[in-house]
Scaffold this active site. Sequence first.
Site, PDB file in Angstrom:
ATOM      1  N   ASP A  89      27.682  16.056   9.453  1.00  0.00           N
ATOM      2  CA  ASP A  89      28.513  15.134   9.517  1.00  0.00           C
ATOM      3  C   ASP A  89      27.956  13.992   9.742  1.00  0.00           C
ATOM      4  O   ASP A  89      26.966  13.782   9.723  1.00  0.00           O
ATOM      5  CB  ASP A  89      29.812  15.544  10.352  1.00  0.00           C
ATOM      6  N   SER A 109      32.414  10.048  13.691  1.00  0.00           N
ATOM      7  CA  SER A 109      31.608  11.303  13.483  1.00  0.00           C
ATOM      8  C   SER A 109      32.306  11.681  11.993  1.00  0.00           C
ATOM      9  O   SER A 109      31.574  11.187  11.174  1.00  0.00           O
ATOM     10  CB  SER A 109      32.337  12.529  14.324  1.00  0.00           C
ATOM     11  N   ASP A 142      27.772  11.783  11.986  1.00  0.00           N
ATOM     12  CA  ASP A 142      27.147  11.128  13.112  1.00  0.00           C
ATOM     13  C   ASP A 142      25.862  12.476  13.551  1.00  0.00           C
ATOM     14  O   ASP A 142      25.612  12.243  14.596  1.00  0.00           O
ATOM     15  CB  ASP A 142      27.706  11.000  14.303  1.00  0.00           C
ATOM     16  N   ASP A 184      26.416  15.407  14.710  1.00  0.00           N
ATOM     17  CA  ASP A 184      26.590  16.271  15.867  1.00  0.00           C
ATOM     18  C   ASP A 184      27.025  17.749  15.531  1.00  0.00           C
ATOM     19  O   ASP A 184      27.169  18.755  16.180  1.00  0.00           O
ATOM     20  CB  ASP A 184      27.204  15.673  16.984  1.00  0.00           C
TER      21      ASP A 184
END
Length: 448
Positions: free
Chosen positions: A241, A104, A243, A245
């Site tokens: 960010d 992440s 990833d 999410d």
Amino acid sequence: MARLFGTDGVRGLANQDITAELALDLSVAAAHVLAEVGEFNGHRPVAVVGRDPRASGEFLTAATVAGLASAGVDVRDAGVLPTPAIAFLVAEQQADLGAMLSASHNPMPDNGIKFFARGGHKLADDLEDRIESRLRDVWARPTGSAVGRITRLVDGAERYVSHLVAGLPNRIDGLHVVIDAANGAASVVAPRAFEQAGARVTLIGADPDGNNINENCGSTHIGGLQRAVVAAGADFGIALDGDADRCLAVDADGILVDGDQIMAILALALKETGRLKGDTLVATVMSNLGMVQALEGAGITVLQTAVGDRYVLAGMNEGGFTLGGEQSGHVVMLEHGTTGDGTLTGLMLAARVAATGRTLADLAAVMTHFPQVLINVAGVDKSRLETNVVVADAVLLAEHELGRNGRVLLRKSGTEPVVRVMVEAADEVQAKALANRLVGVVQAELAL
């Protein structure tokens, strides 16, 4: 021994904490546990696997895919895509499980793995515990045609983008949006989705090389986006960010619009159209009191949970609510997906700007931020926080002084050996004074 799974999968330093061996073993154990609880319904299982662009994701994906196939699972490798895209594809492909290799917003040297069950839902704590307990079990290995097959899911990005655009309440033609993709997993799909929805896009942080994910860009380094929006004369910008999410935003003047403001804007939009289930937003205890008061004044209840997206999701599922999220920009819209989706969040913001003809700054002004002071207190026994009478009395006194114009939150960190002291007040000077006073009490009472 500490629990291997954290609040969002397993994370750590790639090739030391998160090794190829661990990824393979976790994948095998996940396949076995999900089979035992009936997720596969007696048929040959299928998994969707994806990753963010980190260099370590290449070998960790290979290990994950190998583990699943060796356990008899057919794997569809979707390549580099956001975490919410993998969750979507698990459901869309009617797969039995999914795996995402990502850390992440963490720095590039880290990586991690998270699993999804059927429908693209994150695993419950008890299933994660069962997977952890089955690591390196002796098991009967399939042979011959019973081993899993591996194929590429070549159109995963197109399917995901079509899903995002189809979910919008209106087009966003004419808007100029700057996107900072954090050199991450949404570097291709985020601009494509905005452009298909009608926006003009200026793109930064979209040149991933395996080593530069989250490096001085994205939602953890907002300065580059602020400068780019002003320089381009754009309507607003979003920062994702690694990833994708999470989503934070900045208005046309480069002023940050955080997750609380984003949630307030979206909650009001949904209530206006009768689509905010129970007229309720689910947020965490860290959300700003200004947001809570603004939404309550508009007839919206704010249900606050412990910090962590899994607790937000649990609150949403328990009450049947459709909107929730965190101050960090992790926003969940259950009408459209099963997990936080930064690109979708940005698109929904754009749709609201386009539909109302108002600027993002004007929409964000629905709430006033109360000053928050957060101090991490180290060198104390956090296990005694909830039972110490002196600390409890000090908190009550501070709350009495604040009245309805502030609040106090003391909590144990879930990831560090510290107690977090947070004070929120209409006046920053008062917030700092009360926070420092409480820190002194915590240090004196809970000292190791």
